[in-house]
Structure formats: C-alpha cells, structure tokens
Design an enzyme around this catalytic site. Structure first.
Site, PDB file in Angstrom:
ATOM      1  N   HIS A 222       0.901  -1.582   0.253  1.00  0.00           N
ATOM      2  CA  HIS A 222       0.272   0.311   0.205  1.00  0.00           C
ATOM      3  C   HIS A 222       0.768   1.476   0.073  1.00  0.00           C
ATOM      4  O   HIS A 222       1.920   0.860   0.658  1.00  0.00           O
ATOM      5  CB  HIS A 222      -0.796  -0.167   1.107  1.00  0.00           C
ATOM      6  CG  HIS A 222      -0.033   0.277   3.066  1.00  0.00           C
ATOM      7  ND1 HIS A 222       0.739  -0.991   3.060  1.00  0.00           N
ATOM      8  CD2 HIS A 222      -0.251   0.663   3.071  1.00  0.00           C
ATOM      9  CE1 HIS A 222       1.229  -0.318   4.103  1.00  0.00           C
ATOM     10  NE2 HIS A 222       0.749   0.563   4.511  1.00  0.00           N
TER      11      HIS A 222
ATOM     12  N   HIS B 238       1.330   3.860   1.882  1.00  0.00           N
ATOM     13  CA  HIS B 238       1.404   4.586   2.482  1.00  0.00           C
ATOM     14  C   HIS B 238       4.084   4.899   2.931  1.00  0.00           C
ATOM     15  O   HIS B 238       4.587   3.470   2.374  1.00  0.00           O
ATOM     16  CB  HIS B 238       1.225   4.093   4.376  1.00  0.00           C
ATOM     17  CG  HIS B 238       0.230   4.747   4.677  1.00  0.00           C
ATOM     18  ND1 HIS B 238      -0.622   3.615   5.366  1.00  0.00           N
ATOM     19  CD2 HIS B 238      -0.081   6.059   4.739  1.00  0.00           C
ATOM     20  CE1 HIS B 238      -1.699   4.679   5.726  1.00  0.00           C
ATOM     21  NE2 HIS B 238      -1.144   5.383   5.452  1.00  0.00           N
TER      22      HIS B 238
ATOM     23  N   ASP C 106       5.471   4.448   4.915  1.00  0.00           N
ATOM     24  CA  ASP C 106       6.663   4.021   5.682  1.00  0.00           C
ATOM     25  C   ASP C 106       6.859   2.762   5.099  1.00  0.00           C
ATOM     26  O   ASP C 106       8.350   1.695   5.125  1.00  0.00           O
ATOM     27  CB  ASP C 106       6.423   3.345   7.060  1.00  0.00           C
ATOM     28  CG  ASP C 106       5.468   2.502   7.005  1.00  0.00           C
ATOM     29  OD1 ASP C 106       4.233   3.338   6.578  1.00  0.00           O
ATOM     30  OD2 ASP C 106       5.121   2.286   8.070  1.00  0.00           O
ATOM     31  N   HIS C 107       6.162   2.291   3.717  1.00  0.00           N
ATOM     32  CA  HIS C 107       6.328   0.562   3.295  1.00  0.00           C
ATOM     33  C   HIS C 107       6.816   1.341   0.883  1.00  0.00           C
ATOM     34  O   HIS C 107       7.050   0.855   0.776  1.00  0.00           O
ATOM     35  CB  HIS C 107       4.826   0.459   2.877  1.00  0.00           C
ATOM     36  CG  HIS C 107       4.717   0.290   3.907  1.00  0.00           C
ATOM     37  ND1 HIS C 107       3.972  -1.283   3.909  1.00  0.00           N
ATOM     38  CD2 HIS C 107       4.330   0.537   5.015  1.00  0.00           C
ATOM     39  CE1 HIS C 107       4.158  -1.532   5.255  1.00  0.00           C
ATOM     40  NE2 HIS C 107       3.682  -0.293   6.280  1.00  0.00           N
TER      41      HIS C 107
ATOM     42  N   ASP D 259      -0.131  -4.313   5.494  1.00  0.00           N
ATOM     43  CA  ASP D 259      -0.508  -3.955   6.415  1.00  0.00           C
ATOM     44  C   ASP D 259      -2.097  -4.356   6.759  1.00  0.00           C
ATOM     45  O   ASP D 259      -2.690  -2.952   5.902  1.00  0.00           O
ATOM     46  CB  ASP D 259      -0.705  -2.096   6.815  1.00  0.00           C
ATOM     47  CG  ASP D 259       0.296  -1.557   6.717  1.00  0.00           C
ATOM     48  OD1 ASP D 259       1.889  -2.138   8.224  1.00  0.00           O
ATOM     49  OD2 ASP D 259       1.015  -0.781   7.401  1.00  0.00           O
TER      50      ASP D 259
ATOM     51  N   HIS E 179       6.511  -5.492  11.605  1.00  0.00           N
ATOM     52  CA  HIS E 179       6.015  -3.466  11.460  1.00  0.00           C
ATOM     53  C   HIS E 179       5.337  -3.853  12.890  1.00  0.00           C
ATOM     54  O   HIS E 179       4.066  -2.854  13.656  1.00  0.00           O
ATOM     55  CB  HIS E 179       4.782  -4.338  10.921  1.00  0.00           C
ATOM     56  CG  HIS E 179       4.097  -2.571   9.976  1.00  0.00           C
ATOM     57  ND1 HIS E 179       3.493  -1.573  11.025  1.00  0.00           N
ATOM     58  CD2 HIS E 179       4.352  -1.673   8.775  1.00  0.00           C
ATOM     59  CE1 HIS E 179       2.875  -0.367  10.725  1.00  0.00           C
ATOM     60  NE2 HIS E 179       3.547  -0.550   9.001  1.00  0.00           N
TER      61      HIS E 179
END
Lengths: 302, 302
Positions: free
Chosen positions: A60, A62, A64-65, A207, A265
């Site tokens: 996804h 976001h 941090d990914h 996530d 995570h």
C-alpha cells in the site's frame, strides 16, 4: 527460499528498526516486499545485493512502505543495472513511480515496468506465483500470497529395483519425468515416482486489520508474515488505524493452519519484543517476532 | 553552534556511512543542510530531534542530497508538527517538493514554505544569514555561507572601575548597550565596551569542483565543510563528475584562511579515512575527515 527482514518498524523508524522491507531470495533472484526509506542501505548491511531484485511488491502507498523506492531505483542505476525491474502494487502505483522518477535530476538507463494489481490478480515472477489479496487498512491495500509450483514426487528406489532397473542414468531419466524402454518393456516415470509434491507457500499480510480472507488465502502456508503493530491491550487503537495486534495475528495463523508465524511492523513503543512474541505464542506457539536482519529459511515440508 | 554530520557518504550509502545531511544547531533551532535518504533515522540515532528543524537547505537535486525529504516531512507530520517548515534550494526545488508531497497518501498538517535561491541570494533564518554561492557541479548547485550577526564587544571591568562605576546592575545596563547616568554624568556603553566582535561563520561547499569563488566567499570562516569525494590520485575522475579531491579541498581552505576544515562526502572506495585526512593535512593541518555522527562545536574565535 530465504527471507531476510530488512525493516521491522511500523510507521516511524527507530535507531533499532528500519521501516518495512522484506527480501525473499529464490534461486538467483530476490523479490522485495515493500520498500521503506533506507532499504538500499539495509541491503548493504545485510550483505545482500539489491542488484538481484527482479521485482518489488508494494502492499500500500503509505510512506513507510514506499519511500525507499526512489533511492533504490537510483542506486541500481549508479551501480550499472541494465535488466528491467518490475514493480507491482495496488491502484496508485503507476503514479507513485512516475513521481518517484521525477525527483531531482535522474533518468534510469534500464526499463522499469509498473503493474497495478487488483485484489484477486496474480502474476508470475522469477518462477513464483504472487497473488494479491484484499487487505483491510485505512487506504487501499493488498496482502500477497507467494506460491512455488509443485515439484516432482519422491523417487522410489525399491520400486525401481523391483522392476529390475539397473542403477545409473536410467534412474535420472525416470526422475526427470521421462519413460524408458528396458528389455522391450516401457516403464513410465510414474511407476517409480510418488505423486507431485506441493511447492512452498508464503503469505505476507502487509498493513491490515485481521481478516478471515487472508487466513483463507494463506491456508496451510509454510510461513505467514503478519503485521503486529500493537499488543492486545491496544488492539482497539490498532484497529482504528487499520492494524492488528500480536494476538490477532496469531489467531489468523491458527485459522490458516500456517506452519510458522513471523510477526513484523512493530510500533516504536515496543523496544523489547519478548512480550509481543509471548502474547502470540500463547495462541500460536511457532511464532517469532522478526528484527532487522532476522533471516529465515523456508524448507520444504514434504 | 553545533555541527552534527548525519551522513558522510558520497553518491551511495554504505553500511558505515549514510548519504549527505548535516545538522547545525543554533539556539533552539536546527538548520539542516542536505537531506539524503535515511536522514530522519540518522537524527534518531544521533539523539537529535528532527522536530527542531526550522529550515532545510538543499545544495543540488541529486538523489543522495534530497531523497530523505519525503520521509522527513511525513514523519514530522506523524509526530504532530504544526510549525511551518522552510525549504531552500536551487532552481527546481519547488517542483521537487511538489513531487515529494505527491508520493503515496499524504497531506501535511503544517505549512511547507519553499524558496528557490539563485547564486548570490541571501536569506535570514533562525537569526542567521545564509547566502547561496554558485558551485561548479554537473547540474545547477549552490554552496552555502552561514553568518552569525556580530555581537557586542568585550566589557572592560578596568575601564568601568576607572570611571567609578560600582559593580552591580549598572554593569549589565552598559553591557546591553545602554548609557547610564552616574553622579549627574552620562556614561556611554562604548566607554566600557570594546568594538563589536564578528559572529561565527560557516561555509559548506555541497558537491562541487574546487572554486576560487567559494574560497573567496568563505574568507576567514570558522569552519569550512568541503566535499572530498576522492583522493588526489583520482582528482581528474573527480573533476569529470563535478567533485573535489581531499587535497583540492585543503587548498581551498588555505586560500580562504579558514580556521578549520572538515571533509565529507567520501566515495565508498575509502573505507578508512586516515589517508584521506592525511592528504589534506599536508596542505591544511587543521583538517578532520567527518564520519557519521561526528560532532563539532563552533566556538567564538574572538
């Protein structure tokens, strides 16, 4: 099939943990799952070559990914990459890569193929099938199920001997699926080989809140990697932000009959992960909490 | 005035070195010079708060100087920033930040002010003047000269005593530049205070071939930070890619009459920096090769 966890923090990095990135080595290739900021340097620290990445899978969009993608792409170029790179992700990934390539003065000398996967879509990469499964996060998100093709059954030396086949090159021919002729008689491969054995299976949640769909799609996987941003006492807060607790992740692994569960995570509030691991182990004993540079070899179960 | 080197590698990071980022603490604020990938995590490891960054100065738009910006901006937001953030850089910086803000799902809750600086432009930030000076790289690039305002001269206790001023609050009044009346007589501050003393001066080259202009603009600086991507034996290769050697950086520091030279932006081919440092010290003895988390306090020289 080797897993290396390159970033096990959730949302924000910390001195101990980078943000999300998991390398799956298969044959000569690496499949990278998520690519948080700093992933290229984590590769170096892990003594893994990022030049071997055949494809990147994004769960996804976001930060941090994904924010390690621009630097990784640029460093591959600086290091002389010529092979194409494939990037798979949910809706929005094409625009993400377009923006990533527009940062500063940069033009890649190799081809970057971007492919958006809808939930349910599958793709074949480096000899593996990767399926996108709808996750339940605060923004469109997918989980990934990685399936190795089935491989040949076990060779029965006893059966071969009974058929009077002499040890030597004929064994190899039968093992590779071919039939042979011995004293005028045709012997099929299936007469000495057991039924095909299933390949290894890996499931990565990305996530997500815990979902039955993921448990179902991950059924009987050799390894389930599930996010565990919080512990059970903060499960509600976790759900609010689209995340799972360690206990909930363990429940999913149990439902899926997974062989092993690896948690990742983690929120920065957990410095020591022993408690997180323990919480899951009560429900699903074969659990490990990953840490940066934790590796796990996925063996054949049959 | 404290310097912390958060990334001292050039082009590519390595397990030992992050990419370019230098924090200058001044009062309660931090001015960040360049922001390579991983800078937010380097802040954490250095136990510095990235929330104190008042402004970011970018020398040029190569990935190793800018790709930490998206993550830093997002993490400031996650950490609840409300104060505006200023970002200064060369032509192209407005587009860079626009692209940076378009990566994935993100909208900042605080204001981001972006300002492009042409060579020769100056700006006032956190009580300091920062001037952009044209650098000589492969793409448009600027160096920065940071100047602290001049401060009051030295208080002469001897002069005060001679004038019959009693120790106490009157001293403070004179020290703050005010005049006093003592026994009907006016005493000006200047009668007990020496001439104003110059503030501290810092010069940061960014990526550049050695230039006389930078030596001139950095004249008599307290600290010169100069890139030294290569050593003298590879100086030609360095020049080809818009870089300086350690020896050339030392020559610039000598020309500028700098008080101290700190080298940074080292190619990955140099694991041990002793030789790099030695090469520069032959020409400019007061040289240090920075390493990640190297700190230096800039003291007043007068």
């Amino acid at each position: 099939m080797n897993l290396t966890f390159l970033g096990t923090g959730g949302g924000l990095p910390s001195p101990q943990r980078g943000v999300s990135a998991i390398a799956l080595q298969y044959g000569r290739d690496i499949l990278l799952f998520d690519c948080g900021e700093g992933t290229q340097r984590q590769f170096m620290t892990a003594s893994l070559s990022f030049m071997k990445i055949s494809s990147i899978f994004i769960t996804h969009l976001h930060g941090d990914h994904i924010l390690g993608i621009p630097g990784l792409i640029q460093s591959m170029n600086l290091s002389g990459r010529t092979e194409p790179l494939s990037i798979f992700g949910p809706s929005g990934t094409v625009d993400l890569i377009k923006s990533s390539l527009s940062l500063g003065y940069f033009n890649p000398d190799y081809e970057i193929k971007v492919c958006e996967l809808k939930p349910g879509d599958s793709t074949e990469v480096s000899g593996l099938t990767v399926k996108a499964v709808e996750a339940d996060h605060t923004i469109p998100a997918i989980s990934f199920i990685v399936q190795e093709p089935q491989r040949a059954g076990k060779f029965s030396k006893a059966a071969a001997k009974e058929l009077g086949i002499p040890e030597g090159p004929l064994y190899g021919k039968l093992q590779s699926g071919k039939s042979i002729t011995l004293n005028g008689r045709t012997i099929e491969s299936s007469m000495v080989m057991g039924p095909p054995r299933r390949g290894r299976k890996l499931a990565y949640s990305g996530d997500t809140r815990p979902t039955d769909l993921f448990a179902e799609e991950a059924k009987c996987c050799d390894v389930m990697i599930h996010e565990a941003t919080v512990m059970a006492d903060l499960a509600d807060k976790g759900l609010e932000f689209g995340h799972s607790s360690a206990a909930a992740a363990a429940e999913i692994a149990k439902k899926a009959d997974a062989k092993k569960l690896i948690l990742t995570h983690f929120s920065n509030r957990y410095e020591n992960l022993e408690e997180v691991e323990s919480e899951a182990r009560v429900i699903f004993p074969n659990t490990n909490a990953a840490y940066d540079f934790y590796t796990f070899k996925i063996d054949y179960s049959e």
